[in-house]
Motif scaffolding. Structure first.
Motif, PDB file in Angstrom:
ATOM      1  N   LYS A 132      -1.219   9.344  -7.260  1.00  0.00           N
ATOM      2  CA  LYS A 132      -0.153   8.369  -7.531  1.00  0.00           C
ATOM      3  C   LYS A 132       0.546   7.950  -6.243  1.00  0.00           C
ATOM      4  O   LYS A 132       0.709   6.752  -5.970  1.00  0.00           O
ATOM      5  CB  LYS A 132       0.868   8.971  -8.499  1.00  0.00           C
ATOM      6  N   TRP A 133       0.941   8.928  -5.422  1.00  0.00           N
ATOM      7  CA  TRP A 133       1.672   8.603  -4.204  1.00  0.00           C
ATOM      8  C   TRP A 133       0.789   7.947  -3.159  1.00  0.00           C
ATOM      9  O   TRP A 133       1.267   7.161  -2.331  1.00  0.00           O
ATOM     10  CB  TRP A 133       2.343   9.849  -3.642  1.00  0.00           C
ATOM     11  N   ARG A 134      -0.509   8.250  -3.174  1.00  0.00           N
ATOM     12  CA  ARG A 134      -1.425   7.586  -2.249  1.00  0.00           C
ATOM     13  C   ARG A 134      -1.474   6.085  -2.533  1.00  0.00           C
ATOM     14  O   ARG A 134      -1.660   5.267  -1.628  1.00  0.00           O
ATOM     15  CB  ARG A 134      -2.838   8.169  -2.379  1.00  0.00           C
ATOM     16  N   THR A 135      -1.303   5.724  -3.813  1.00  0.00           N
ATOM     17  CA  THR A 135      -1.289   4.313  -4.189  1.00  0.00           C
ATOM     18  C   THR A 135       0.051   3.661  -3.865  1.00  0.00           C
ATOM     19  O   THR A 135       0.106   2.547  -3.334  1.00  0.00           O
ATOM     20  CB  THR A 135      -1.580   4.162  -5.698  1.00  0.00           C
ATOM     21  N   LEU A 136       1.157   4.376  -4.172  1.00  0.00           N
ATOM     22  CA  LEU A 136       2.490   3.816  -3.971  1.00  0.00           C
ATOM     23  C   LEU A 136       2.900   3.792  -2.504  1.00  0.00           C
ATOM     24  O   LEU A 136       3.513   2.825  -2.037  1.00  0.00           O
ATOM     25  CB  LEU A 136       3.513   4.615  -4.779  1.00  0.00           C
ATOM     26  N   GLU A 137       2.607   4.872  -1.783  1.00  0.00           N
ATOM     27  CA  GLU A 137       3.010   5.001  -0.374  1.00  0.00           C
ATOM     28  C   GLU A 137       1.853   5.575   0.437  1.00  0.00           C
ATOM     29  O   GLU A 137       1.863   6.751   0.798  1.00  0.00           O
ATOM     30  CB  GLU A 137       4.242   5.909  -0.250  1.00  0.00           C
ATOM     31  N   PRO A 138       0.849   4.761   0.708  1.00  0.00           N
ATOM     32  CA  PRO A 138      -0.366   5.266   1.355  1.00  0.00           C
ATOM     33  C   PRO A 138      -0.155   5.875   2.729  1.00  0.00           C
ATOM     34  O   PRO A 138      -0.971   6.688   3.182  1.00  0.00           O
ATOM     35  CB  PRO A 138      -1.272   4.025   1.427  1.00  0.00           C
TER      36      PRO A 138
END
Length: 233
Positions: A132-138
């Motif tokens: 999830k965070w890789r998508t939101l804040e790569p």
């Protein structure tokens, strides 16, 4: 490291608290409590050092990682279980926290620095959170928290940027894997209780939830609350 009255599997699994071998090592690890093999069992320690020097200097072996056990306090009661060439950890420049931001109220706990330098990022507990965070804040670092790690955690460890565990020493599963993968890692953080099911970490003076900002120092073992400014050495 060594431990009393336990098995090697307990050490690797991070299930028990370990102690340093030498007094020099104990003092270098800062706030780490306890005594050392050198202070508790000096004859056993001296015999281990003598064997290590004989292998490396006398017989010209590469530096060794030695697994040993002992049954008493005399030099004749130590047994070498196995020895292999040590993976050399090369010294390199690492990131450091800006000293201007090291305020006492942000300090959470102290553990054992295993690898990497200063890192600040979001706290995660599962592969789904990492995705999830890789998508939101790569571009943001993600720090995985565990009480201890097992081989089943390799997917999460590989996907995260940093690793923080409540238990374990320099020879624990978490330490070995994190170093091999080049992750920033702090283990043996005694003031940390990690509730993986509820996705939260509890320290003496703070409770952090999934996605909260946390900062770890893989060199000297400190853990801080929130975002910390970083500078290169």
């Amino acid at each position: 490291d060594f431990t009393l009255g336990n098995q090697g599997e307990d050490v690797v699994g991070g299930l028990v608290e370990t102690l340093p071998l030498s007094e020099k090592q104990r003092l270098a690890e800062g706030e780490r409590k306890g005594q050392s093999l050198e202070s508790l069992f000096p004859k056993v320690y001296e015999r281990l050092v003598k064997v290590g020097k004989d292998l490396t200097y006398g017989q010209n072996w590469a530096p060794q990682e030695i697994e040993f056990t002992f049954e008493g306090s005399s030099a004749g009661q130590i047994y070498l279980l196995q020895s292999r060439d040590m993976a050399i950890r090369e010294s390199e420049k690492v990131a450091l926290f800006d000293p201007d931001g090291l305020r006492p109220e942000k300090f959470l706990a102290h553990g054992i620095g295993v690898s990497g330098g200063a890192m600040t990022g979001r706290l995660v507990f599962s592969i789904e959170e990492i995705d999830k965070w890789r998508t939101l804040e790569p571009e943001r670092h993600l720090i995985l928290a565990r009480n201890d790690t097992a081989p089943d955690d390799i997917r999460e460890i590989f996907a995260a940027d940093g690793l923080l565990t409540a238990r374990g020493g320099l020879t624990s599963h978490a330490s070995v894997v994190a170093h091999q993968l080049g992750k920033t890692c702090v283990v043996g953080c005694a003031d940390l209780v990690c509730d993986e099911k509820e996705k939260r970490c509890m320290f003496r003076n703070a409770v952090l939830l999934s996605g909260d900002e946390i900062s770890i120092d893989g060199q000297e073992g400190s853990v801080y609350l929130g975002y910390m400014k970083i500078r290169k050495t």
